[in-house]
Design a protein around this motif. Structure first.
Motif, PDB file in Angstrom:
ATOM      1  N   UNK A   1       0.840  -1.196   0.000  1.00 17.71           N
ATOM      2  CA  UNK A   1       0.000   0.000   0.000  1.00 17.71           C
ATOM      3  C   UNK A   1       0.873   1.242   0.000  1.00 17.71           C
ATOM      4  N   UNK A   2       0.301   2.298  -0.520  1.00 19.71           N
ATOM      5  CA  UNK A   2       0.908   3.635  -0.467  1.00 19.71           C
ATOM      6  C   UNK A   2      -0.227   4.583  -0.090  1.00 19.71           C
ATOM      7  N   UNK A   3       0.055   5.517   0.787  1.00 21.34           N
ATOM      8  CA  UNK A   3      -1.002   6.418   1.245  1.00 21.34           C
ATOM      9  C   UNK A   3      -0.679   7.868   0.926  1.00 21.34           C
ATOM     10  N   UNK A   4      -1.730   8.617   0.700  1.00 18.86           N
ATOM     11  CA  UNK A   4      -1.674  10.068   0.609  1.00 18.86           C
ATOM     12  C   UNK A   4      -2.775  10.567   1.543  1.00 18.86           C
ATOM     13  N   UNK A   5      -2.880  11.835   1.795  1.00 19.49           N
ATOM     14  CA  UNK A   5      -3.955  12.299   2.688  1.00 19.49           C
ATOM     15  C   UNK A   5      -5.371  11.959   2.199  1.00 19.49           C
ATOM     16  N   UNK A   6      -5.537  11.793   0.891  1.00 21.40           N
ATOM     17  CA  UNK A   6      -6.887  11.578   0.368  1.00 21.40           C
ATOM     18  C   UNK A   6      -7.113  10.221  -0.280  1.00 21.40           C
ATOM     19  N   UNK A   7      -6.073   9.405  -0.419  1.00 22.40           N
ATOM     20  CA  UNK A   7      -6.232   8.117  -1.088  1.00 22.40           C
ATOM     21  C   UNK A   7      -5.338   7.033  -0.486  1.00 22.40           C
ATOM     22  N   UNK A   8      -5.788   5.796  -0.659  1.00 22.43           N
ATOM     23  CA  UNK A   8      -5.003   4.620  -0.321  1.00 22.43           C
ATOM     24  C   UNK A   8      -4.828   3.861  -1.636  1.00 22.43           C
ATOM     25  N   UNK A   9      -3.583   3.578  -1.992  1.00 25.91           N
ATOM     26  CA  UNK A   9      -3.272   2.858  -3.229  1.00 25.91           C
ATOM     27  C   UNK A   9      -2.853   1.447  -2.846  1.00 25.91           C
ATOM     28  N   UNK A  10      -3.368   0.451  -3.582  1.00 23.70           N
ATOM     29  CA  UNK A  10      -3.140  -0.951  -3.246  1.00 23.70           C
ATOM     30  C   UNK A  10      -2.670  -1.665  -4.509  1.00 23.70           C
ATOM     31  N   UNK A  11      -1.585  -2.451  -4.367  1.00 19.62           N
ATOM     32  CA  UNK A  11      -1.089  -3.201  -5.530  1.00 19.62           C
ATOM     33  C   UNK A  11      -0.549  -4.559  -5.095  1.00 19.62           C
ATOM     34  N   UNK A  12      -0.365  -5.424  -6.066  1.00 24.24           N
ATOM     35  CA  UNK A  12       0.217  -6.741  -5.866  1.00 24.24           C
ATOM     36  C   UNK A  12       1.729  -6.608  -6.034  1.00 24.24           C
ATOM     37  N   UNK A  13       2.494  -7.039  -5.058  1.00 30.30           N
ATOM     38  CA  UNK A  13       3.954  -6.883  -5.130  1.00 30.30           C
ATOM     39  C   UNK A  13       4.578  -7.684  -6.270  1.00 30.30           C
ATOM     40  N   UNK A  14       3.879  -8.712  -6.754  1.00 28.78           N
ATOM     41  CA  UNK A  14       4.415  -9.509  -7.865  1.00 28.78           C
ATOM     42  C   UNK A  14       4.334  -8.764  -9.194  1.00 28.78           C
ATOM     43  N   UNK A  15       3.431  -7.785  -9.280  1.00 31.09           N
ATOM     44  CA  UNK A  15       3.235  -7.041 -10.525  1.00 31.09           C
ATOM     45  C   UNK A  15       3.172  -5.542 -10.240  1.00 31.09           C
ATOM     46  N   UNK A  16       4.257  -4.946  -9.776  1.00 33.76           N
ATOM     47  CA  UNK A  16       4.215  -3.544  -9.348  1.00 33.76           C
ATOM     48  C   UNK A  16       4.009  -2.523 -10.460  1.00 33.76           C
ATOM     49  N   UNK A  17       4.220  -2.899 -11.708  1.00 32.05           N
ATOM     50  CA  UNK A  17       4.066  -1.928 -12.790  1.00 32.05           C
ATOM     51  C   UNK A  17       2.675  -1.953 -13.420  1.00 32.05           C
ATOM     52  N   UNK A  18       1.828  -2.880 -12.995  1.00 30.33           N
ATOM     53  CA  UNK A  18       0.467  -2.917 -13.524  1.00 30.33           C
ATOM     54  C   UNK A  18      -0.404  -1.920 -12.768  1.00 30.33           C
ATOM     55  N   UNK A  19      -1.571  -1.602 -13.297  1.00 24.92           N
ATOM     56  CA  UNK A  19      -2.448  -0.661 -12.598  1.00 24.92           C
ATOM     57  C   UNK A  19      -2.757  -1.130 -11.180  1.00 24.92           C
ATOM     58  N   UNK A  20      -3.032  -0.178 -10.306  1.00 21.48           N
ATOM     59  CA  UNK A  20      -3.343  -0.513  -8.921  1.00 21.48           C
ATOM     60  C   UNK A  20      -4.716   0.030  -8.548  1.00 21.48           C
ATOM     61  N   UNK A  21      -5.217  -0.446  -7.443  1.00 22.44           N
ATOM     62  CA  UNK A  21      -6.519  -0.038  -6.929  1.00 22.44           C
ATOM     63  C   UNK A  21      -6.340   1.189  -6.044  1.00 22.44           C
ATOM     64  N   UNK A  22      -7.233   2.142  -6.162  1.00 24.21           N
ATOM     65  CA  UNK A  22      -7.201   3.349  -5.330  1.00 24.21           C
ATOM     66  C   UNK A  22      -8.547   3.498  -4.642  1.00 24.21           C
ATOM     67  N   UNK A  23      -8.512   3.672  -3.319  1.00 29.73           N
ATOM     68  CA  UNK A  23      -9.741   3.837  -2.537  1.00 29.73           C
ATOM     69  C   UNK A  23      -9.588   5.025  -1.589  1.00 29.73           C
ATOM     70  N   UNK A  24     -10.704   5.453  -1.042  1.00 30.66           N
ATOM     71  CA  UNK A  24     -10.670   6.544  -0.059  1.00 30.66           C
ATOM     72  C   UNK A  24     -10.263   5.986   1.301  1.00 30.66           C
ATOM     73  N   UNK A  25      -9.768   6.830   2.178  1.00 23.93           N
ATOM     74  CA  UNK A  25      -9.440   6.355   3.523  1.00 23.93           C
ATOM     75  C   UNK A  25     -10.634   5.728   4.257  1.00 23.93           C
TER      76      UNK A  25
END
Length: 63
Positions: free
Chosen positions: A21-45
Motif C-alpha cells: 500500500x501507499x497512502x496520501x492524505x486523500x487516497x489509499x493505493x493498493x497493488x500486488x507486489x508480484x506485478x508492481x508496474x500494472x495498474x493498482x486499486x485506489x480507494x478513499x481512507x
C-alpha cells in the motif's frame, strides 16, 4: 500525482508476494507486489477503514 512510497505487509514472512500500500492524505493505493508496474486499486481512507476489519477477521481464521 505525488510520488508514492509503497510498503509491504508486516505479515509477509520473506517480504515477497504480498499486498503493498501507499497512502496520501486523500487516497489509499493498493497493488500486488508480484506485478508492481500494472495498474493498482485506489480507494478513499474511509473505504479502506471499512475494509480492514474484514482482512483482520480472515487473517485470524486462517491461523
Amino acid at each position: 500525482m505525488p510520488t508514492l512510497h509503497w510498503r509491504k505487509s508486516t505479515y509477509s514472512a520473506d517480504g515477497s508476494n504480498c499486498v503493498e500500500i501507499a497512502t496520501t492524505p486523500t487516497t489509499i493505493h493498493i497493488r500486488d507486489s508480484k506485478t508492481p508496474t500494472t495498474p493498482h486499486l485506489t480507494v478513499t481512507p474511509s473505504t479502506w477503514a471499512e475494509f480492514l476489519p474484514y482482512v483482520a477477521e480472515s487473517g485470524a481464521s486462517a491461523r
